[in-house]
Design a protein around this motif. Structure first.
Motif, mmCIF file in Angstrom:
data_model
loop_
_atom_site.group_PDB
_atom_site.id
_atom_site.type_symbol
_atom_site.label_atom_id
_atom_site.label_comp_id
_atom_site.label_asym_id
_atom_site.label_seq_id
_atom_site.Cartn_x
_atom_site.Cartn_y
_atom_site.Cartn_z
ATOM 1 N N ARG A 208 0.817 -1.223 0.000
ATOM 2 C CA ARG A 208 0.000 0.000 0.000
ATOM 3 C C ARG A 208 0.848 1.269 0.000
ATOM 4 N N SER A 209 2.109 1.156 -0.393
ATOM 5 C CA SER A 209 3.003 2.313 -0.362
ATOM 6 C C SER A 209 3.584 2.644 -1.721
ATOM 7 N N MET A 210 3.435 1.756 -2.698
ATOM 8 C CA MET A 210 3.974 2.003 -4.024
ATOM 9 C C MET A 210 3.174 1.182 -5.041
ATOM 10 N N ALA A 211 2.869 1.813 -6.169
ATOM 11 C CA ALA A 211 2.072 1.140 -7.195
ATOM 12 C C ALA A 211 2.745 1.271 -8.545
ATOM 13 N N MET A 212 2.367 0.370 -9.450
ATOM 14 C CA MET A 212 2.910 0.396 -10.809
ATOM 15 C C MET A 212 1.784 0.140 -11.788
ATOM 16 N N VAL A 213 1.636 1.038 -12.783
ATOM 17 C CA VAL A 213 0.589 0.900 -13.794
ATOM 18 C C VAL A 213 1.201 1.168 -15.161
ATOM 19 N N PRO A 214 0.659 0.524 -16.223
ATOM 20 C CA PRO A 214 1.157 0.791 -17.578
ATOM 21 C C PRO A 214 0.888 2.233 -17.962
ATOM 22 N N LEU A 215 1.773 2.770 -18.801
ATOM 23 C CA LEU A 215 1.651 4.173 -19.199
ATOM 24 C C LEU A 215 1.390 4.319 -20.684
ATOM 25 N N THR A 216 1.651 3.277 -21.461
ATOM 26 C CA THR A 216 1.571 3.402 -22.909
ATOM 27 C C THR A 216 0.654 2.356 -23.508
ATOM 28 N N PRO A 217 0.105 2.611 -24.687
ATOM 29 C CA PRO A 217 -0.689 1.588 -25.390
ATOM 30 C C PRO A 217 0.209 0.473 -25.897
#
Length: 331
Positions: A208-217
């Motif tokens: 709950r302190s760091m997240a990662m999500v895609p940024l590009t198609p």
């Protein structure tokens, strides 16, 4: 099986030491023959053992080598190794404290970082998992960009440290060639896995302190956004929890068949809910259904957690929307 690599011995050195312990003494040609190594490599291994205090040239029998007593020699090396590890742990703790102090009030531009390139994204994804100490939450799509949906190796290493996993899979993931195999491995590690028709985005949150999500198609160079503690991170955590509540738990039945389990209320839950919405108090419901007062309150709390609401009024609305209660109830 190599067990002495932890104190810095390579395969040749460990094998040479084991043979010396078994024989008591040996010369270089004999030892090289037993190890199936060139004599030059064997002598280098012996010199390395000598520097570590594990072997010595025999004074009584020139040209022959003897092993130092394992209890004494290995004990000394292990003690040294423990000391070095303690020093490394202390240094890591000091660095972590320094990092926390610097990050106590981070600048806005430090709250997110952009990672570009397939290799860099995959490395950061692995790093976040291996750095987790409590829980990893993930939404997994059937369309990976730079990393696969479920990284068994990383999850196994994290699980051995007691890290819990909550994962929501798109149903498309289960249709992939390795989907069921990976699911079985995850469930075997006691991970909580649920499925839903579609998740809004691939997402991983560590502690709950760091997240990662895609940024590009999918057509562009792989890139991802790493989000540190902030309002944006709280929103991403809220997104995960909302999808988690809607998804259905997965279990592996006999013969490896995947089964979805309904997490809706049971019959008693529905009776409690109907009586409450009819205007009865918790105590009256408990008496009517021959339940304890705390049991009624615990079931109501469970229903509120299931629907993600904070008030009983909201619970009544959700119960109506989900068809848990009759349409003519008034509350």
């Amino acid at each position: 099986m190599r067990v002495l690599s932890a104190i810095g011995l390579d395969e040749a050195q460990e094998s040479a030491y084991r043979v010396l312990v078994a024989l008591g003494a040996a010369d270089v040609p004999d030892l090289a023959h037993r190890l199936s190594l060139p004599e030059a490599d064997t002598e280098r291994a012996l010199r390395r053992l000598e520097r570590q205090g594990l072997a010595a040239q025999s004074s009584a029998r020139p040209g022959r080598w003897v092993a130092a007593p394992p209890g004494v020699a290995l004990g000394a090396l292990l003690t040294q190794q423990r000391h070095e590890l303690e020093q490394a742990e202390l240094a890591a703790a000091l660095l972590a404290e320094e990092y926390r102090a610097e990050a106590a009030e981070p600048a806005v531009h430090d709250l997110v970082e952009v990672v570009t390139g397939a290799s860099a994204v995959a490395h950061r994804f692995l790093q976040l998992q291996l750095g987790a100490t409590d829980e990893v939450c993930a939404l997994v799509t059937g369309r990976p960009i730079a990393v696969t949906g479920m990284d068994n190796e990383a999850e196994e290493r994290a699980a051995t440290r007691g890290v819990a996993y909550r994962v929501v899979l798109e149903r498309e993931v289960l249709a992939s060639p390795t989907g069921i195999t990976e699911l079985a491995a995850a469930l075997g590690r006691d991970e909580q896995v649920r499925t839903i028709e579609r998740v809004p985005t691939k997402l991983m949150i560590a502690d709950r302190s760091m997240a990662m999500v895609p940024l590009t198609p999918h057509t562009a160079e792989p890139a991802a956004l790493v989000v540190h503690a902030s309002g944006l991170l709280e929103s991403l955590m809220g997104l995960f929890e909302a999808v988690w509540r809607q998804a259905l738990p997965l279990r592996l039945g006999a013969g490896g068949q995947v089964r979805e389990e309904d997490i809706g209320p049971d019959g008693t839950d529905l009776e409690v809910l109907s009586l409450l919405l009819a205007g009865m108090t918790d105590a009256s419901v408990a008496k009517q259904l021959d339940l304890g007062l705390r049991t009624v309150q615990r079931r109501v709390k469970g229903l509120m957690e299931l629907t993600g609401v904070t008030t009983r009024l909201q619970l009544g609305w959700h119960a109506y929307e989900r068809g848990w209660v009759a349409r003519d109830l008034r509350f």
